[in-house]
Enzyme design. Sequence first.
Site, mmCIF file in Angstrom:
data_model
loop_
_atom_site.group_PDB
_atom_site.id
_atom_site.type_symbol
_atom_site.label_atom_id
_atom_site.label_comp_id
_atom_site.label_asym_id
_atom_site.label_seq_id
_atom_site.Cartn_x
_atom_site.Cartn_y
_atom_site.Cartn_z
ATOM 1 N N ASP A 15 -9.780 -4.599 -13.506
ATOM 2 C CA ASP A 15 -9.737 -4.041 -14.867
ATOM 3 C C ASP A 15 -8.316 -4.252 -15.385
ATOM 4 O O ASP A 15 -7.397 -4.558 -14.626
ATOM 5 C CB ASP A 15 -10.072 -2.540 -14.827
ATOM 6 C CG ASP A 15 -9.977 -1.889 -16.205
ATOM 7 O OD1 ASP A 15 -10.439 -2.502 -17.195
ATOM 8 O OD2 ASP A 15 -9.420 -0.780 -16.308
ATOM 9 N N GLY A 48 -7.136 -4.485 -24.826
ATOM 10 C CA GLY A 48 -7.874 -4.291 -26.072
ATOM 11 C C GLY A 48 -7.078 -4.535 -27.344
ATOM 12 O O GLY A 48 -7.652 -4.721 -28.411
ATOM 13 N N CYS A 78 -14.351 -4.092 -16.760
ATOM 14 C CA CYS A 78 -13.627 -3.925 -18.020
ATOM 15 C C CYS A 78 -14.513 -4.493 -19.133
ATOM 16 O O CYS A 78 -14.919 -5.662 -19.060
ATOM 17 C CB CYS A 78 -12.319 -4.704 -17.917
ATOM 18 S SG CYS A 78 -11.361 -4.764 -19.436
ATOM 19 N N ASN A 79 -14.802 -3.667 -20.116
ATOM 20 C CA ASN A 79 -15.640 -4.139 -21.230
ATOM 21 C C ASN A 79 -14.947 -5.246 -22.007
ATOM 22 O O ASN A 79 -15.577 -6.214 -22.440
ATOM 23 C CB ASN A 79 -15.926 -2.991 -22.203
ATOM 24 C CG ASN A 79 -16.829 -1.944 -21.600
ATOM 25 O OD1 ASN A 79 -18.016 -1.962 -21.818
ATOM 26 N ND2 ASN A 79 -16.267 -1.042 -20.818
ATOM 27 N N THR A 80 -13.643 -5.092 -22.185
ATOM 28 C CA THR A 80 -12.892 -6.050 -22.997
ATOM 29 C C THR A 80 -12.867 -7.420 -22.320
ATOM 30 O O THR A 80 -13.121 -8.448 -22.956
ATOM 31 C CB THR A 80 -11.455 -5.527 -23.223
ATOM 32 O OG1 THR A 80 -11.534 -4.160 -23.626
ATOM 33 C CG2 THR A 80 -10.727 -6.327 -24.260
ATOM 34 N N CYS A 188 -15.539 1.703 -22.795
ATOM 35 C CA CYS A 188 -14.303 1.241 -22.141
ATOM 36 C C CYS A 188 -14.249 2.007 -20.833
ATOM 37 O O CYS A 188 -14.502 3.226 -20.812
ATOM 38 C CB CYS A 188 -13.100 1.597 -23.016
ATOM 39 S SG CYS A 188 -11.510 1.422 -22.157
ATOM 40 N N THR A 189 -13.942 1.306 -19.736
ATOM 41 C CA THR A 189 -14.032 1.964 -18.425
ATOM 42 C C THR A 189 -12.937 3.011 -18.206
ATOM 43 O O THR A 189 -13.009 3.783 -17.259
ATOM 44 C CB THR A 189 -14.005 0.916 -17.296
ATOM 45 O OG1 THR A 189 -12.860 0.070 -17.476
ATOM 46 C CG2 THR A 189 -15.256 0.072 -17.306
ATOM 47 N N HIS A 190 -11.949 3.034 -19.070
ATOM 48 C CA HIS A 190 -10.948 4.113 -18.985
ATOM 49 C C HIS A 190 -11.518 5.455 -19.467
ATOM 50 O O HIS A 190 -11.066 6.510 -19.036
ATOM 51 C CB HIS A 190 -9.721 3.788 -19.843
ATOM 52 C CG HIS A 190 -8.756 2.809 -19.219
ATOM 53 N ND1 HIS A 190 -9.038 1.483 -19.077
ATOM 54 C CD2 HIS A 190 -7.507 2.983 -18.730
ATOM 55 C CE1 HIS A 190 -7.999 0.870 -18.523
ATOM 56 N NE2 HIS A 190 -7.062 1.759 -18.294
#
Length: 268
Positions: A15, A48, A78-80, A188-190
């Site tokens: 990530d 991002g 990570c989505n981004t 978002c994985t955060h």
Amino acid sequence: MKNNDININPIGVFDSGVGGLSVLHEIHKLLPHEELIYIADSQHAPYGDRSIQHVQSRSQKIADFLLTKNIKALVVACNTATAEAVDLLREQLSIPVIGLEPAIKPGVKISKTGVIGVLATQRTIQSERLYSLTIKHAPHTKVIAQACPGLVEKVEANHLDRYDTRLLIKKYTAPLLEQNADAIILGCTHYPFLSKTIRMIVGKEIQLIETGKPVARQLQRILRQQHLFNSRNHRGMIQFYNSSDLNQHKNTMQQLWLKKIKVFSLSI
Ligand code: DGL
């Protein structure tokens, strides 16, 4: 099942920073015998707010490093990075590459008001991928896509419930609540690390949807299909790396993982 050499190889997970630990946690829970290597690219976060080229080049560098560790599969936690680099990684690598994306489909299923919100990074919100997911899964649902600059940094600093973190969350969730959204996708994985604070702000009626568990299940399916399970009986080890020199990032990793871990530095 007999283990081939490749089956005992680790799975790489990365990530832009500490956020992917929310995914790693689910993978470790579901597949406890697998060896895992986690890379947090905190030195180069947030992805991002950066260019597509930046996200692609960091993703490639990390994948190259993980290949030197003989990984048998790669999870882009990570989505981004999934939105901007997963196709490229799939073209270049001969191992399975598992990405993740905002859970629009489950959000649509759950929503009763027909309005859902997506909280994500600027880059994810602008991505083709989110656009096509919305067209495909939410033709009759109002999808409010809200970019959340600044939130990733709060998680990187482990400021999960500070006053200024709450202010940001209030600002980003207000338009969703005003428009009657009853499901909020944490794209978002955060953000799962902020879910307690988000919950406090939006109230308990709103569904918060995360992607860690479905990604772990997807990885499990792919390992099964490709006969890649590690069938050893002992618990798999996890190696943690962070590209940042700052102790602060390493400390955040320890605090979010909730166990004492050794975090290695990585300069790539
Ligand atoms: N965890 C990353 C994601 O899922 C955050 C990206 C960033 O660094 O901005 O999108």
